[in-house]
Scaffold this active site. Structure first.
Site, PDB file in Angstrom:
ATOM      1  N   HIS A  22       0.830  -1.222   0.000  1.00 45.84           N
ATOM      2  CA  HIS A  22       0.000   0.000   0.000  1.00 45.84           C
ATOM      3  C   HIS A  22       0.864   1.272   0.000  1.00 45.84           C
ATOM      4  O   HIS A  22       2.068   1.211  -0.228  1.00 45.84           O
ATOM      5  CB  HIS A  22      -0.995  -0.032   1.170  1.00 45.84           C
ATOM      6  CG  HIS A  22      -1.632  -1.386   1.340  1.00 45.84           C
ATOM      7  ND1 HIS A  22      -2.571  -1.875   0.459  1.00 45.84           N
ATOM      8  CD2 HIS A  22      -1.423  -2.376   2.255  1.00 45.84           C
ATOM      9  CE1 HIS A  22      -2.923  -3.107   0.844  1.00 45.84           C
ATOM     10  NE2 HIS A  22      -2.245  -3.437   1.922  1.00 45.84           N
ATOM     11  N   GLU A  60      -1.585   0.580   8.345  1.00 47.25           N
ATOM     12  CA  GLU A  60      -0.790  -0.546   7.845  1.00 47.25           C
ATOM     13  C   GLU A  60       0.349  -0.072   6.961  1.00 47.25           C
ATOM     14  O   GLU A  60       1.467  -0.591   7.070  1.00 47.25           O
ATOM     15  CB  GLU A  60      -1.685  -1.514   7.064  1.00 47.25           C
ATOM     16  CG  GLU A  60      -0.903  -2.724   6.568  1.00 47.25           C
ATOM     17  CD  GLU A  60      -1.582  -3.477   5.440  1.00 47.25           C
ATOM     18  OE1 GLU A  60      -2.792  -3.309   5.237  1.00 47.25           O
ATOM     19  OE2 GLU A  60      -0.870  -4.219   4.731  1.00 47.25           O
ATOM     20  N   HIS A 115       3.168  -6.892   4.783  1.00 49.33           N
ATOM     21  CA  HIS A 115       1.828  -6.370   5.089  1.00 49.33           C
ATOM     22  C   HIS A 115       1.465  -6.654   6.542  1.00 49.33           C
ATOM     23  O   HIS A 115       2.103  -7.459   7.218  1.00 49.33           O
ATOM     24  CB  HIS A 115       0.777  -7.070   4.209  1.00 49.33           C
ATOM     25  CG  HIS A 115       0.769  -6.632   2.783  1.00 49.33           C
ATOM     26  ND1 HIS A 115      -0.236  -5.876   2.229  1.00 49.33           N
ATOM     27  CD2 HIS A 115       1.665  -6.856   1.787  1.00 49.33           C
ATOM     28  CE1 HIS A 115       0.036  -5.642   0.948  1.00 49.33           C
ATOM     29  NE2 HIS A 115       1.178  -6.228   0.656  1.00 49.33           N
ATOM     30  N   GLU A 192       1.872 -11.530   5.811  1.00 52.28           N
ATOM     31  CA  GLU A 192       0.979 -10.772   6.691  1.00 52.28           C
ATOM     32  C   GLU A 192       1.554 -10.962   8.082  1.00 52.28           C
ATOM     33  O   GLU A 192       1.401 -12.020   8.703  1.00 52.28           O
ATOM     34  CB  GLU A 192      -0.456 -11.317   6.631  1.00 52.28           C
ATOM     35  CG  GLU A 192      -1.146 -11.171   5.282  1.00 52.28           C
ATOM     36  CD  GLU A 192      -1.738  -9.786   5.025  1.00 52.28           C
ATOM     37  OE1 GLU A 192      -1.432  -8.850   5.795  1.00 52.28           O
ATOM     38  OE2 GLU A 192      -2.506  -9.653   4.055  1.00 52.28           O
TER      39      GLU A 192
END
Ligand code: ZN
Length: 230
Positions: A22, A60, A115, A192
């Site tokens: 992101h 995040e 992430h 993650e």
């Protein structure tokens, strides 16, 4: 007693792409990140998403970059060439297909997307995600699998986090919907690191000591993969 020389620890000549998920500008550029891009095997998906955040607002994208910069430092100590897909939180994207292209164009020896997940409060732990298949073919998929196992081992012993309790299998997951993995022709996985909605995970993820542990686990897993000869 003999000690390893600096030269023997050097991994000069190796290239690793670290991909912080992101970006800070994504939320204010909805049309740009909603643009459809190739995700491999004839399918498309959106350029990027905003990512999740902790309930206190810690985003995040910020966590992803903070950990990525620590991983970069650790790998550079071994003289590995490190390429980041973004170096600050101020931009938009890059789109997920471009994140794959950065690793491909660099002929990276390994690529890792970083992430944090956003599940409900009950689940916790890390997920090491591989593509069900990549455009790199089965040999590349096997290398990605080896990279996944190397990082799984270091996450177990170093990160302070457990395998995810709410998704996947013992901390592993295989997905077909992640363009950044599907389009990779180099060994690549997505981590993650933890669930940002879980009180235990987020306490670790928001602390600098916790992020250092996570970054150490990622760097050590990459180094293990690069030196294992498999
Ligand atoms: Zn994410």
């Amino acid at each position: 007693m003999a000690t390893a020389s600096a030269d023997s620890l050097s991994l000069a000549g190796k290239t690793v792409v670290i991909d912080p998920g992101h970006n800070g500008g994504n939320a204010s550029h909805a049309a740009e990140i909603a643009r459809l891009v190739p995700m491999g095997f004839g399918q498309t998906k959106t350029c990027d998403t905003t990512g999740t955040n902790a309930d206190d607002g810690y985003p995040e994208y910020q966590f992803n970059l903070q950990v990525s910069l620590l991983v970069q430092q650790l790998l550079q100590q071994r003289r590995i060439t490190v390429i980041l897909t973004r170096t600050n939180d101020d931009g938009v994207g890059p789109c997920v297909d471009q994140r794959a292209a950065i690793g491909n164009n660099a002929h990276a020896d390994a690529a890792v997307s970083i992430h944090g997940d956003g599940y409900d409060t009950g689940g916790h732990g890390f997920q090491i995600i591989q593509a069900a298949r990549s455009v790199g073919g089965s040999a590349n998929d096997a290398r990605s699998n080896a990279l996944a196992h190397a990082l799984h081992a270091t996450f177990l012993t170093e990160s302070g986090l457990t395998p995810a309790t709410y998704i996947g299998t013992e901390g592993y997951e295989s997905r077909s919907d992640l363009a950044g993995l599907n389009l990779s022709t180099v060994p690549k996985i997505l981590v993650e690191c933890g669930n940002m909605k879980n009180l235990g995970d987020i306490a670790l993820m928001e602390s600098s000591a916790g992020r250092s542990r996570i970054a150490q686990a990622i760097a050590d897993g990459i180094i293990e993969f690069l030196t294992s000869g498999t």
